[in-house]
Design a protein around this motif. Structure first.
Motif, PDB file in Angstrom:
ATOM      1  N   GLN A   1       0.830  -1.200   0.000  1.00 51.34           N
ATOM      2  CA  GLN A   1       0.000   0.000   0.000  1.00 51.34           C
ATOM      3  C   GLN A   1       0.870   1.257   0.000  1.00 51.34           C
ATOM      4  O   GLN A   1       0.590   2.206  -0.744  1.00 51.34           O
ATOM      5  CB  GLN A   1      -0.951   0.014   1.193  1.00 51.34           C
ATOM      6  N   GLU A   2       1.919   1.278   0.786  1.00 51.80           N
ATOM      7  CA  GLU A   2       2.828   2.429   0.797  1.00 51.80           C
ATOM      8  C   GLU A   2       3.427   2.663  -0.585  1.00 51.80           C
ATOM      9  O   GLU A   2       3.503   3.800  -1.055  1.00 51.80           O
ATOM     10  CB  GLU A   2       3.955   2.219   1.812  1.00 51.80           C
ATOM     11  N   ALA A   3       3.844   1.587  -1.242  1.00 51.71           N
ATOM     12  CA  ALA A   3       4.435   1.711  -2.575  1.00 51.71           C
ATOM     13  C   ALA A   3       3.414   2.214  -3.588  1.00 51.71           C
ATOM     14  O   ALA A   3       3.736   3.050  -4.440  1.00 51.71           O
ATOM     15  CB  ALA A   3       5.010   0.367  -3.021  1.00 51.71           C
ATOM     16  N   LEU A   4       2.189   1.719  -3.502  1.00 56.96           N
ATOM     17  CA  LEU A   4       1.147   2.158  -4.433  1.00 56.96           C
ATOM     18  C   LEU A   4       0.774   3.619  -4.209  1.00 56.96           C
ATOM     19  O   LEU A   4       0.568   4.372  -5.172  1.00 56.96           O
ATOM     20  CB  LEU A   4      -0.078   1.261  -4.311  1.00 56.96           C
ATOM     21  N   ILE A   5       0.685   4.031  -2.952  1.00 58.17           N
ATOM     22  CA  ILE A   5       0.386   5.433  -2.646  1.00 58.17           C
ATOM     23  C   ILE A   5       1.488   6.325  -3.185  1.00 58.17           C
ATOM     24  O   ILE A   5       1.215   7.346  -3.832  1.00 58.17           O
ATOM     25  CB  ILE A   5       0.196   5.626  -1.125  1.00 58.17           C
ATOM     26  N   SER A   6       2.720   5.946  -2.954  1.00 61.61           N
ATOM     27  CA  SER A   6       3.865   6.730  -3.431  1.00 61.61           C
ATOM     28  C   SER A   6       3.896   6.794  -4.954  1.00 61.61           C
ATOM     29  O   SER A   6       4.091   7.865  -5.541  1.00 61.61           O
ATOM     30  CB  SER A   6       5.164   6.102  -2.901  1.00 61.61           C
ATOM     31  N   SER A   7       3.697   5.659  -5.593  1.00 65.13           N
ATOM     32  CA  SER A   7       3.715   5.615  -7.055  1.00 65.13           C
ATOM     33  C   SER A   7       2.587   6.447  -7.652  1.00 65.13           C
ATOM     34  O   SER A   7       2.787   7.184  -8.622  1.00 65.13           O
ATOM     35  CB  SER A   7       3.626   4.168  -7.533  1.00 65.13           C
ATOM     36  N   ALA A   8       1.400   6.319  -7.069  1.00 69.00           N
ATOM     37  CA  ALA A   8       0.259   7.102  -7.556  1.00 69.00           C
ATOM     38  C   ALA A   8       0.561   8.594  -7.429  1.00 69.00           C
ATOM     39  O   ALA A   8       0.309   9.372  -8.363  1.00 69.00           O
ATOM     40  CB  ALA A   8      -1.005   6.744  -6.783  1.00 69.00           C
ATOM     41  N   ALA A   9       1.124   9.000  -6.303  1.00 70.66           N
ATOM     42  CA  ALA A   9       1.450  10.417  -6.083  1.00 70.66           C
ATOM     43  C   ALA A   9       2.477  10.908  -7.099  1.00 70.66           C
ATOM     44  O   ALA A   9       2.360  12.034  -7.607  1.00 70.66           O
ATOM     45  CB  ALA A   9       1.961  10.623  -4.660  1.00 70.66           C
ATOM     46  N   GLU A  10       3.459  10.071  -7.399  1.00 75.92           N
ATOM     47  CA  GLU A  10       4.472  10.444  -8.398  1.00 75.92           C
ATOM     48  C   GLU A  10       3.847  10.710  -9.759  1.00 75.92           C
ATOM     49  O   GLU A  10       4.385  11.465 -10.560  1.00 75.92           O
ATOM     50  CB  GLU A  10       5.522   9.337  -8.531  1.00 75.92           C
ATOM     51  N   HIS A  11       2.728  10.086 -10.021  1.00 74.94           N
ATOM     52  CA  HIS A  11       2.043  10.250 -11.306  1.00 74.94           C
ATOM     53  C   HIS A  11       0.851  11.201 -11.203  1.00 74.94           C
ATOM     54  O   HIS A  11       0.015  11.250 -12.115  1.00 74.94           O
ATOM     55  CB  HIS A  11       1.582   8.884 -11.830  1.00 74.94           C
ATOM     56  N   GLY A  12       0.775  11.927 -10.091  1.00 71.88           N
ATOM     57  CA  GLY A  12      -0.283  12.914  -9.923  1.00 71.88           C
ATOM     58  C   GLY A  12      -1.660  12.314  -9.698  1.00 71.88           C
ATOM     59  O   GLY A  12      -2.672  12.942  -9.993  1.00 71.88           O
ATOM     60  N   LYS A  13      -1.696  11.109  -9.182  1.00 71.99           N
ATOM     61  CA  LYS A  13      -2.974  10.428  -8.951  1.00 71.99           C
ATOM     62  C   LYS A  13      -3.173  10.214  -7.455  1.00 71.99           C
ATOM     63  O   LYS A  13      -2.229  10.213  -6.683  1.00 71.99           O
ATOM     64  CB  LYS A  13      -2.992   9.081  -9.667  1.00 71.99           C
ATOM     65  N   CYS A  14      -4.397   9.995  -7.095  1.00 74.06           N
ATOM     66  CA  CYS A  14      -4.742   9.684  -5.710  1.00 74.06           C
ATOM     67  C   CYS A  14      -4.965   8.174  -5.596  1.00 74.06           C
ATOM     68  O   CYS A  14      -5.718   7.595  -6.386  1.00 74.06           O
ATOM     69  CB  CYS A  14      -6.002  10.453  -5.300  1.00 74.06           C
ATOM     70  N   PHE A  15      -4.317   7.557  -4.625  1.00 72.94           N
ATOM     71  CA  PHE A  15      -4.435   6.116  -4.429  1.00 72.94           C
ATOM     72  C   PHE A  15      -5.892   5.673  -4.329  1.00 72.94           C
ATOM     73  O   PHE A  15      -6.290   4.662  -4.898  1.00 72.94           O
ATOM     74  CB  PHE A  15      -3.660   5.692  -3.176  1.00 72.94           C
ATOM     75  N   ASP A  16      -6.705   6.444  -3.602  1.00 75.45           N
ATOM     76  CA  ASP A  16      -8.118   6.068  -3.399  1.00 75.45           C
ATOM     77  C   ASP A  16      -8.925   6.070  -4.692  1.00 75.45           C
ATOM     78  O   ASP A  16      -9.976   5.434  -4.754  1.00 75.45           O
ATOM     79  CB  ASP A  16      -8.769   6.998  -2.375  1.00 75.45           C
ATOM     80  N   ASP A  17      -8.430   6.761  -5.721  1.00 80.32           N
ATOM     81  CA  ASP A  17      -9.146   6.813  -6.998  1.00 80.32           C
ATOM     82  C   ASP A  17      -8.771   5.662  -7.937  1.00 80.32           C
ATOM     83  O   ASP A  17      -9.426   5.457  -8.956  1.00 80.32           O
ATOM     84  CB  ASP A  17      -8.880   8.145  -7.712  1.00 80.32           C
ATOM     85  N   LEU A  18      -7.723   4.939  -7.588  1.00 79.85           N
ATOM     86  CA  LEU A  18      -7.292   3.826  -8.435  1.00 79.85           C
ATOM     87  C   LEU A  18      -8.249   2.653  -8.269  1.00 79.85           C
ATOM     88  O   LEU A  18      -8.702   2.351  -7.175  1.00 79.85           O
ATOM     89  CB  LEU A  18      -5.871   3.392  -8.054  1.00 79.85           C
ATOM     90  N   GLU A  19      -8.561   2.013  -9.336  1.00 80.30           N
ATOM     91  CA  GLU A  19      -9.433   0.837  -9.280  1.00 80.30           C
ATOM     92  C   GLU A  19      -8.573  -0.413  -9.427  1.00 80.30           C
ATOM     93  O   GLU A  19      -8.556  -1.061 -10.470  1.00 80.30           O
ATOM     94  CB  GLU A  19     -10.489   0.919 -10.380  1.00 80.30           C
ATOM     95  N   LEU A  20      -7.885  -0.733  -8.343  1.00 80.86           N
ATOM     96  CA  LEU A  20      -6.957  -1.853  -8.361  1.00 80.86           C
ATOM     97  C   LEU A  20      -7.662  -3.159  -8.035  1.00 80.86           C
ATOM     98  O   LEU A  20      -8.624  -3.184  -7.267  1.00 80.86           O
ATOM     99  CB  LEU A  20      -5.845  -1.608  -7.340  1.00 80.86           C
ATOM    100  N   ARG A  21      -7.161  -4.228  -8.604  1.00 79.38           N
ATOM    101  CA  ARG A  21      -7.648  -5.570  -8.323  1.00 79.38           C
ATOM    102  C   ARG A  21      -6.419  -6.436  -8.057  1.00 79.38           C
ATOM    103  O   ARG A  21      -5.350  -6.208  -8.612  1.00 79.38           O
ATOM    104  CB  ARG A  21      -8.438  -6.153  -9.504  1.00 79.38           C
ATOM    105  N   PHE A  22      -6.593  -7.424  -7.231  1.00 80.39           N
ATOM    106  CA  PHE A  22      -5.484  -8.276  -6.843  1.00 80.39           C
ATOM    107  C   PHE A  22      -5.880  -9.741  -6.967  1.00 80.39           C
ATOM    108  O   PHE A  22      -7.058 -10.069  -7.016  1.00 80.39           O
ATOM    109  CB  PHE A  22      -5.082  -7.992  -5.382  1.00 80.39           C
TER     110      PHE A  22
END
Length: 115
Positions: A12-33
Motif C-alpha cells: 500500500q505504501e508503494a502504491l500510494i507513493s507511485s500514484a502520487a508520483e504520477h499525480g494520482k490519488c491512491f483512493d481513486d485507483l481501481e486496483l484488483r489483486f
C-alpha cells in the motif's frame, strides 16, 4: 519503510507513493489483486484465487493460504513429496487445503460451487 511492516502495508505504501508520483490519488485507483500459489502436490498446478477488491482482502487470503507455502514450487524428484512427508501428513494437509480453498473463495465473496 518500516522493516516490520507486513507485505500488504509495504504494498500500500508503494502504491500510494507511485500514484502520487504520477499525480494520482491512491483512493481513486481501481486496483484488483489475486494470489497465485503453487499447489501442484495437491491439484497438479498452481492455485489462482478469485479477483480481490482490496489490499485487506489480499492480506486475508494470503493468511489463509500461508500454511501451504511449504508445498509451493518444489522440485519433488522421482519420489515426489513422500521423501519429505508421510502419506498421513499429506492426507491431513490435503483436507486442510480443501478447507482453506473454500475459505479463500468465501473471503473473496466468490461462489464456492465454482471452485
Amino acid at each position: 519503510t518500516n522493516p516490520c511492516a507486513t507485505f500488504e502495508n509495504r504494498l500500500q505504501e508503494a502504491l500510494i507513493s507511485s500514484a502520487a508520483e504520477h499525480g494520482k490519488c491512491f483512493d481513486d485507483l481501481e486496483l484488483r489483486f489475486g494470489v497465485v500459489q503453487g499447489a501442484g502436490v495437491f491439484i497438479g498446478s498452481e492455485l489462482r484465487t478469485p479477483i480481490l477488491q482490496s489490499i485487506g482482502e489480499l492480506g486475508k487470503i494470503r493468511g489463509i493460504l500461508e500454511p501451504f507455502r511449504e508445498f509451493a514450487n518444489k522440485n519433488w524428484g522421482r519420489r515426489g513429496p513422500f521423501r519429505l512427508y508421510s502419506p498421513t501428513y499429506l492426507q491431513h494437509q490435503w483436507v486442510q487445503f480443501q478447507e482453506a480453498v473454500a475459505d479463500t473463495w468465501r473471503a473473496a465473496g466468490a461462489d464456492t460451487s465454482k471452485i
